[in-house]
Design an enzyme around this catalytic site. Sequence first.
Site, PDB file in Angstrom:
ATOM      1  N   HIS A  53       0.829  -1.212   0.000  1.00 51.09           N
ATOM      2  CA  HIS A  53       0.000   0.000   0.000  1.00 51.09           C
ATOM      3  C   HIS A  53       0.856   1.252   0.000  1.00 51.09           C
ATOM      4  O   HIS A  53       0.788   2.080   0.907  1.00 51.09           O
ATOM      5  CB  HIS A  53      -0.949  -0.006   1.203  1.00 51.09           C
ATOM      6  CG  HIS A  53      -1.962  -1.092   1.138  1.00 51.09           C
ATOM      7  ND1 HIS A  53      -2.896  -1.180   0.133  1.00 51.09           N
ATOM      8  CD2 HIS A  53      -2.184  -2.158   1.945  1.00 51.09           C
ATOM      9  CE1 HIS A  53      -3.650  -2.248   0.323  1.00 51.09           C
ATOM     10  NE2 HIS A  53      -3.233  -2.860   1.415  1.00 51.09           N
ATOM     11  N   CYS A  54       1.627   1.423  -1.045  1.00 50.75           N
ATOM     12  CA  CYS A  54       2.558   2.541  -1.166  1.00 50.75           C
ATOM     13  C   CYS A  54       2.313   3.181  -2.534  1.00 50.75           C
ATOM     14  O   CYS A  54       1.881   2.519  -3.472  1.00 50.75           O
ATOM     15  CB  CYS A  54       3.989   2.002  -1.074  1.00 50.75           C
ATOM     16  SG  CYS A  54       5.293   3.210  -1.388  1.00 50.75           S
ATOM     17  N   GLY A  55       2.617   4.444  -2.653  1.00 50.85           N
ATOM     18  CA  GLY A  55       2.492   5.110  -3.938  1.00 50.85           C
ATOM     19  C   GLY A  55       3.407   4.521  -4.995  1.00 50.85           C
ATOM     20  O   GLY A  55       3.177   4.682  -6.198  1.00 50.85           O
ATOM     21  N   PHE A  56       4.444   3.783  -4.572  1.00 50.61           N
ATOM     22  CA  PHE A  56       5.381   3.168  -5.508  1.00 50.61           C
ATOM     23  C   PHE A  56       5.057   1.697  -5.779  1.00 50.61           C
ATOM     24  O   PHE A  56       5.768   1.044  -6.529  1.00 50.61           O
ATOM     25  CB  PHE A  56       6.816   3.315  -4.988  1.00 50.61           C
ATOM     26  CG  PHE A  56       7.270   4.743  -4.957  1.00 50.61           C
ATOM     27  CD1 PHE A  56       7.700   5.384  -6.108  1.00 50.61           C
ATOM     28  CD2 PHE A  56       7.249   5.468  -3.773  1.00 50.61           C
ATOM     29  CE1 PHE A  56       8.098   6.713  -6.085  1.00 50.61           C
ATOM     30  CE2 PHE A  56       7.646   6.793  -3.735  1.00 50.61           C
ATOM     31  CZ  PHE A  56       8.070   7.425  -4.895  1.00 50.61           C
ATOM     32  N   THR A  57       3.983   1.191  -5.187  1.00 49.43           N
ATOM     33  CA  THR A  57       3.599  -0.212  -5.372  1.00 49.43           C
ATOM     34  C   THR A  57       3.442  -0.599  -6.848  1.00 49.43           C
ATOM     35  O   THR A  57       3.760  -1.732  -7.207  1.00 49.43           O
ATOM     36  CB  THR A  57       2.334  -0.540  -4.553  1.00 49.43           C
ATOM     37  OG1 THR A  57       2.618  -0.284  -3.176  1.00 49.43           O
ATOM     38  CG2 THR A  57       1.921  -1.986  -4.702  1.00 49.43           C
TER      39      THR A  57
END
Length: 181
Positions: A53-57
């Site tokens: 759950h990360c913007g870079f996922t």
Amino acid sequence: MKKLGILLMFCGQAAMAACPALLNYTVPGLMGGEIKLCEYADRPLLVVNTASHCGFTPQFKQLQALYQNYGARGLMVVGFPSNDFFQELDSNSEIGAYCEANYGVTFPMASKGHVRGKDAQPFFKALIQATDDAPTWNFHKYLILPGASKVISIGTRTKPDDPEVVKAFLPFLKPEESVKN
């Protein structure tokens, strides 16, 4: 028969001796089993600390594409899920299901663990020591060249398929023609 046993024992010891200290780790796999990092000593290895759950996922998509496009030629990708930045799911089974369902991840993934600080997994402590660069966020990458001859630290914002990343491992892959035959 005795000579064969001695020969096999010698070959096994030679193979073990060939493992660079940086890769002399076995880590638990995300969905069971073990990942023996020494098995990847003869090829480029891209190690990534991941989070669901990360913007870079969405980098999982590029990691999977690299693995599909270059895996047969020798590139290995291994993901290391971590909640060090408070963006990972609770259990290994949830992480595995998420990665498979959303990104079709087929490259090896280690079980969830720490990638920085005093609680970091020993392998990550070794990577940090080798590069003097610890992950400051999810999707920090380390490119380990064959024989652990060089370790390149790659920041979160650099996509896994960035031309500079590909250019760094491409010379160490088998030629395309050799994998088609």
